[in-house]
Design an enzyme around this catalytic site. Structure first.
Site, short mmCIF file in Angstrom:
data_model
loop_
_atom_site.label_atom_id
_atom_site.label_comp_id
_atom_site.label_asym_id
_atom_site.label_seq_id
_atom_site.Cartn_x
_atom_site.Cartn_y
_atom_site.Cartn_z
CG ASP A 11 -1.85 -1.14 1.31
OD1 ASP A 11 -2.15 -1.70 0.24
OD2 ASP A 11 -2.27 -1.48 2.43
N1 URA Z 1 -1.13 -5.91 4.09
C1 URA Z 1 -1.68 -4.67 4.02
O1 URA Z 1 -2.72 -4.42 4.58
N2 URA Z 1 -1.01 -3.73 3.31
C2 URA Z 1 0.17 -3.96 2.70
O2 URA Z 1 0.74 -3.04 2.08
C3 URA Z 1 0.72 -5.25 2.77
C4 URA Z 1 0.05 -6.20 3.48
#
Ligand code: URA
Length: 244
Positions: free
Chosen positions: A112
């Site tokens: 993310d």
């Molecule tokens: N899980 C999440 O919620 N976000 C990420 O970026 C990676 C794993």
């Protein structure tokens, strides 16, 4: 690997079209193994047929080693998107040199925009598929900061499994260690959308910060500051695969 014309060698390493590489060489900007070379058709043994470093060459001030395939690790900073066409934040691809972009490196899975840490990139389609597919059940370790303090029972719940919307079965962490009342070291073997945030949310808490510290047997290299990248060497690739 068979000998390669210098023009093709530069092209394969992302220095532009064959024509652009020919012009670079003819203008006297290229040296190979320390010797200037102005002949685009001079042949050299590239010295690498995989991700290992082969023959050394320079283009202007840039020193390079030939690599048949590109495997890199980036310390992803917060506020960057793992997309080629980002929506709200700059792309992680802006953190890489143009040669890697021209070679077509892509992210191995996604983090993310607000997640930091270990991100693999490559131009090897098979490698990307192998390491981003959930089938391989590669363990990925995340350092999680929670909004609300918890006790051991919360970590146990992550390992027991939680119900997520759109998932037919409960999703369980492979491991979860409570490292302080508000921090967890959580290992997951899938790569579902927002998985860590959704798992923590399903248990009634909220992720404040998320950092990926390890993929397979490979730790985020300590020398990489946020935004920095480096090549993955043979030993790194072996470590990555060594998680059983
Ligand atoms: N899980 C999440 O919620 N976000 C990420 O970026 C990676 C794993």
């Amino acid at each position: 690997m068979r000998p390669m014309q210098l023009e093709r060698l530069l092209h394969a390493q992302g220095f532009g079209s064959r024509k652009e590489c020919r012009a670079l060489i003819r203008s006297g900007h290229v040296s190979v193994a320390g010797e200037p070379c102005e002949d685009p058709f001079a042949e050299f043994d590239p010295g690498s047929s995989d991700g290992s470093p082969g023959i050394a060459f320079s283009v202007g001030d840039e020193q390079w080693r030939f690599r048949a395939q590109a495997y890199v690790v980036l310390h992803k900073p917060t506020g960057y998107e793992c997309s080629q066409k980002p929506t709200f934040h700059p792309s992680v691809f802006t953190l890489l040199p143009p040669q890697l972009l021209i070679r077509g490196v892509q992210c191995v899975g996604r983090l993310d925009q607000d997640t930091t840490g270990l991100l693999l990139l490559s131009d090897d389609g098979q490698f990307i598929h192998q390491w981003s597919s959930g089938k391989k059940r590669t363990p990925k370790v995340y350092e999680v900061t929670l909004k609300h303090a918890v006790e051991q029972e919360f970590a146990d719940r992550m390992v027991a499994g939680v119900e997520l919307h759109d998932e037919p079965e409960p999703i369980a962490a492979a491991a979860c260690e409570l490292t302080s009342p508000t921090t967890l070291r959580l290992t997951i073997c899938e790569g579902k959308y927002h998985q860590v945030k959704r798992m923590v949310g399903a248990a009634g808490n909220r992720v404040e910060t998320l950092h990926r510290s390890r993929v397979g047997g490979l730790d985020l290299p300590a020398e990489l500051a946020p935004g920095q990248w480096r090549w993955l060497e043979t030993a790194d690739l072996q470590r990555l695969a060594d998680f059983t």
